[in-house]
Design a protein around this motif. Structure first.
Motif, PDB file in Angstrom:
ATOM      1  N   VAL A   9       0.980  -1.403  -0.065  1.00 43.50           N
ATOM      2  CA  VAL A   9       0.140   0.088   0.176  1.00 43.50           C
ATOM      3  C   VAL A   9       0.627   1.289   0.058  1.00 43.50           C
ATOM      4  CG1 VAL A   9      -2.161   0.847   1.407  1.00 43.50           C
ATOM      5  CG2 VAL A   9      -1.845  -1.557   1.585  1.00 43.50           C
ATOM      6  N   CYS A  10       0.445   2.760  -1.071  1.00 46.50           N
ATOM      7  CA  CYS A  10       1.401   3.377  -1.214  1.00 46.50           C
ATOM      8  C   CYS A  10       0.447   4.568  -0.895  1.00 46.50           C
ATOM      9  CB  CYS A  10       2.201   3.729  -2.573  1.00 46.50           C
ATOM     10  SG  CYS A  10       3.010   2.025  -2.464  1.00 46.50           S
ATOM     11  N   ALA A  11       1.059   5.519  -0.549  1.00 47.19           N
ATOM     12  CA  ALA A  11       0.564   7.149  -0.482  1.00 47.19           C
ATOM     13  C   ALA A  11       1.382   7.475  -2.176  1.00 47.19           C
ATOM     14  CB  ALA A  11       0.598   8.214   0.414  1.00 47.19           C
ATOM     15  N   ASP A  12      -0.225   7.754  -2.791  1.00 49.52           N
ATOM     16  CA  ASP A  12       0.633   8.194  -4.361  1.00 49.52           C
ATOM     17  C   ASP A  12       0.930   7.342  -5.418  1.00 49.52           C
ATOM     18  OD1 ASP A  12       0.275  10.582  -6.206  1.00 49.52           O
ATOM     19  OD2 ASP A  12       2.613  10.987  -6.700  1.00 49.52           O
ATOM     20  N   ASN A  13       2.122   7.094  -5.391  1.00 43.90           N
ATOM     21  CA  ASN A  13       2.849   6.279  -6.058  1.00 43.90           C
ATOM     22  C   ASN A  13       4.248   5.091  -5.466  1.00 43.90           C
ATOM     23  OD1 ASN A  13       2.098   5.715  -8.454  1.00 43.90           O
ATOM     24  ND2 ASN A  13       3.486   8.034  -9.057  1.00 43.90           N
ATOM     25  N   PRO A  14       3.879   3.566  -5.579  1.00 42.74           N
ATOM     26  CA  PRO A  14       5.509   3.580  -5.268  1.00 42.74           C
ATOM     27  C   PRO A  14       6.541   4.282  -5.360  1.00 42.74           C
ATOM     28  CG  PRO A  14       4.304   2.113  -6.458  1.00 42.74           C
ATOM     29  CD  PRO A  14       3.616   3.016  -6.590  1.00 42.74           C
ATOM     30  N   GLY A  15       7.467   4.609  -3.624  1.00 43.10           N
ATOM     31  CA  GLY A  15       8.322   5.569  -3.822  1.00 43.10           C
ATOM     32  C   GLY A  15       7.928   7.061  -3.732  1.00 43.10           C
ATOM     33  N   ALA A  16       6.599   7.459  -3.812  1.00 41.84           N
ATOM     34  CA  ALA A  16       6.735   9.068  -3.314  1.00 41.84           C
ATOM     35  C   ALA A  16       7.700   9.144  -1.744  1.00 41.84           C
ATOM     36  CB  ALA A  16       5.319   9.079  -4.031  1.00 41.84           C
ATOM     37  N   PHE A  17       6.951   8.402  -0.824  1.00 41.98           N
ATOM     38  CA  PHE A  17       7.057   8.125   0.360  1.00 41.98           C
ATOM     39  C   PHE A  17       8.452   7.197   0.406  1.00 41.98           C
ATOM     40  CE2 PHE A  17       3.444  10.632  -0.315  1.00 41.98           C
ATOM     41  CZ  PHE A  17       3.447  11.882   0.452  1.00 41.98           C
ATOM     42  N   LEU A  18       8.886   7.792   1.700  1.00 39.22           N
ATOM     43  CA  LEU A  18      10.102   6.312   2.223  1.00 39.22           C
ATOM     44  C   LEU A  18       8.651   5.015   2.880  1.00 39.22           C
ATOM     45  CD1 LEU A  18      12.990   7.682   3.924  1.00 39.22           C
ATOM     46  CD2 LEU A  18      12.951   7.585   1.384  1.00 39.22           C
ATOM     47  N   GLY A  19       7.033   5.240   2.703  1.00 42.15           N
ATOM     48  CA  GLY A  19       6.343   4.563   3.387  1.00 42.15           C
ATOM     49  C   GLY A  19       5.097   4.986   3.824  1.00 42.15           C
ATOM     50  N   THR A  20       4.592   4.658   4.122  1.00 41.67           N
ATOM     51  CA  THR A  20       3.169   4.565   4.729  1.00 41.67           C
ATOM     52  C   THR A  20       3.232   5.529   5.957  1.00 41.67           C
ATOM     53  OG1 THR A  20       2.394   2.753   6.410  1.00 41.67           O
ATOM     54  CG2 THR A  20       1.860   2.793   3.701  1.00 41.67           C
ATOM     55  N   GLU A  21       4.512   5.461   6.779  1.00 37.98           N
ATOM     56  CA  GLU A  21       4.396   6.027   8.115  1.00 37.98           C
ATOM     57  C   GLU A  21       4.906   7.371   7.265  1.00 37.98           C
ATOM     58  OE1 GLU A  21       6.601   5.869  12.153  1.00 37.98           O
ATOM     59  OE2 GLU A  21       5.679   4.363  11.276  1.00 37.98           O
ATOM     60  N   GLU A  22       6.144   7.858   6.373  1.00 41.64           N
ATOM     61  CA  GLU A  22       6.371   9.226   6.398  1.00 41.64           C
ATOM     62  C   GLU A  22       5.111   9.987   5.677  1.00 41.64           C
ATOM     63  OE1 GLU A  22       9.903  10.859   4.114  1.00 41.64           O
ATOM     64  OE2 GLU A  22       8.551   9.700   2.473  1.00 41.64           O
ATOM     65  N   ALA A  23       4.313   8.912   4.746  1.00 44.54           N
ATOM     66  CA  ALA A  23       3.492   9.537   4.083  1.00 44.54           C
ATOM     67  C   ALA A  23       2.529  10.215   4.991  1.00 44.54           C
ATOM     68  CB  ALA A  23       2.512   8.395   3.131  1.00 44.54           C
ATOM     69  N   ARG A  24       1.977   8.986   6.149  1.00 36.06           N
ATOM     70  CA  ARG A  24       1.141   9.851   7.336  1.00 36.06           C
ATOM     71  C   ARG A  24       1.693  10.875   8.454  1.00 36.06           C
ATOM     72  NH1 ARG A  24       1.542   5.026   9.920  1.00 36.06           N
ATOM     73  NH2 ARG A  24       1.640   5.940  11.700  1.00 36.06           N
ATOM     74  N   GLU A  25       2.962  10.819   8.509  1.00 36.34           N
ATOM     75  CA  GLU A  25       3.678  12.349   8.862  1.00 36.34           C
ATOM     76  C   GLU A  25       3.676  13.612   8.022  1.00 36.34           C
ATOM     77  OE1 GLU A  25       7.695  10.493   9.817  1.00 36.34           O
ATOM     78  OE2 GLU A  25       7.210   9.348  11.771  1.00 36.34           O
ATOM     79  N   GLU A  26       3.957  13.563   6.967  1.00 35.62           N
ATOM     80  CA  GLU A  26       3.678  14.708   6.262  1.00 35.62           C
ATOM     81  C   GLU A  26       1.816  14.921   6.006  1.00 35.62           C
ATOM     82  OE1 GLU A  26       6.094  14.623   2.535  1.00 35.62           O
ATOM     83  OE2 GLU A  26       7.609  13.436   4.200  1.00 35.62           O
ATOM     84  N   GLY A  27       1.516  14.275   6.388  1.00 38.46           N
ATOM     85  CA  GLY A  27      -0.338  14.256   5.881  1.00 38.46           C
ATOM     86  C   GLY A  27      -0.842  14.236   4.411  1.00 38.46           C
ATOM     87  N   ALA A  28      -0.443  13.365   3.912  1.00 38.70           N
ATOM     88  CA  ALA A  28      -1.030  12.798   2.702  1.00 38.70           C
ATOM     89  C   ALA A  28      -1.476  11.346   2.710  1.00 38.70           C
ATOM     90  CB  ALA A  28       0.423  12.772   1.905  1.00 38.70           C
ATOM     91  N   LEU A  29      -1.300  10.996   3.868  1.00 40.52           N
ATOM     92  CA  LEU A  29      -1.942   9.226   3.952  1.00 40.52           C
ATOM     93  C   LEU A  29      -2.773   9.547   5.601  1.00 40.52           C
ATOM     94  CD1 LEU A  29      -2.891   6.726   3.280  1.00 40.52           C
ATOM     95  CD2 LEU A  29      -0.592   5.546   4.294  1.00 40.52           C
ATOM     96  N   ASP A  30      -3.922   9.269   5.592  1.00 36.38           N
ATOM     97  CA  ASP A  30      -4.972   8.929   7.264  1.00 36.38           C
ATOM     98  C   ASP A  30      -5.086   7.506   7.199  1.00 36.38           C
ATOM     99  OD1 ASP A  30      -6.848  10.358   8.874  1.00 36.38           O
ATOM    100  OD2 ASP A  30      -7.433   8.779   8.478  1.00 36.38           O
ATOM    101  N   LEU A  31      -5.009   7.929   8.677  1.00 35.88           N
ATOM    102  CA  LEU A  31      -5.093   6.076   9.374  1.00 35.88           C
ATOM    103  C   LEU A  31      -6.007   5.698   9.253  1.00 35.88           C
ATOM    104  CD1 LEU A  31      -2.670   5.433  10.695  1.00 35.88           C
ATOM    105  CD2 LEU A  31      -3.631   5.605  12.705  1.00 35.88           C
TER     106      LEU A  31
END
Length: 162
Positions: free
Chosen positions: A90-112
């Motif tokens: 599971v990725c936010a935006d695209n594979p590799g766009a973030f270092l993972g779902t945790e980084e995407a959550r921290e940056e406000g791109a993925l909701d828990l």
């Protein structure tokens, strides 16, 4: 599964003689499972999802994209499915766009809550979700390194072109 258990599973599924799909790969069963995942995500997110499947020359079977408009943070969610062992990522935006779902959550791109919805669907449909952070770690399996076009990672082995 713990990271140790997931790494053990990746090693167990890794067959250096079969880089694109496993020995007993059933394309029809993969298609049915993937179709169920697409329908489930469309139901859970109340929207149509774009998808591609039966990817050629790759160990990835397909991808489902939950549109940004259907997510809490306004970032699309991409689910990649491997031809090996019902592995999924599971990725936010695209594979590799973030270092993972945790980084995407921290940056406000993925909701828990959105992540939990996708993870629940994967688990209930028999997929094993492997964190992007783990998949991006260095590949340590039996396949020859010359098969890798770029830096050898577990993602390349189970979701990329070899």
């Amino acid at each position: 599964m713990t990271e140790t258990e997931l790494l053990a599973l990746l090693r167990e599924l890794d067959d250096p003689e079969r880089l694109e799909w496993p020995l007993n790969y059933d394309r029809t069963a993969a298609s049915l499972s993937f179709g169920g995942l697409v329908r489930r995500l469309e139901t859970d997110f109340r929207t149509q999802c774009e998808f591609e499947q039966d990817t050629q020359d790759s160990s990835e079977y397909g991808r489902v994209r939950v549109p940004a408009e259907a997510t809490i943070c306004g970032t699309r969610i991409v689910v990649c499915v491997s031809k090996f062992g019902s592995l999924a990522e599971v990725c936010a935006d695209n594979p590799g766009a973030f270092l993972g779902t945790e980084e995407a959550r921290e940056e406000g791109a993925l909701d828990l809550a959105d992540l939990a919805t996708v993870e629940r669907a994967l688990a209930e449909l028999g997929y094993v979700s492997v964190p992007e952070e783990l998949l991006e770690s260095d590949y340590e399996g039996p396949s020859a390194l010359e098969h890798f076009a770029a830096r050898p990672t577990w993602w390349t082995r189970f979701f990329g072109s070899m």
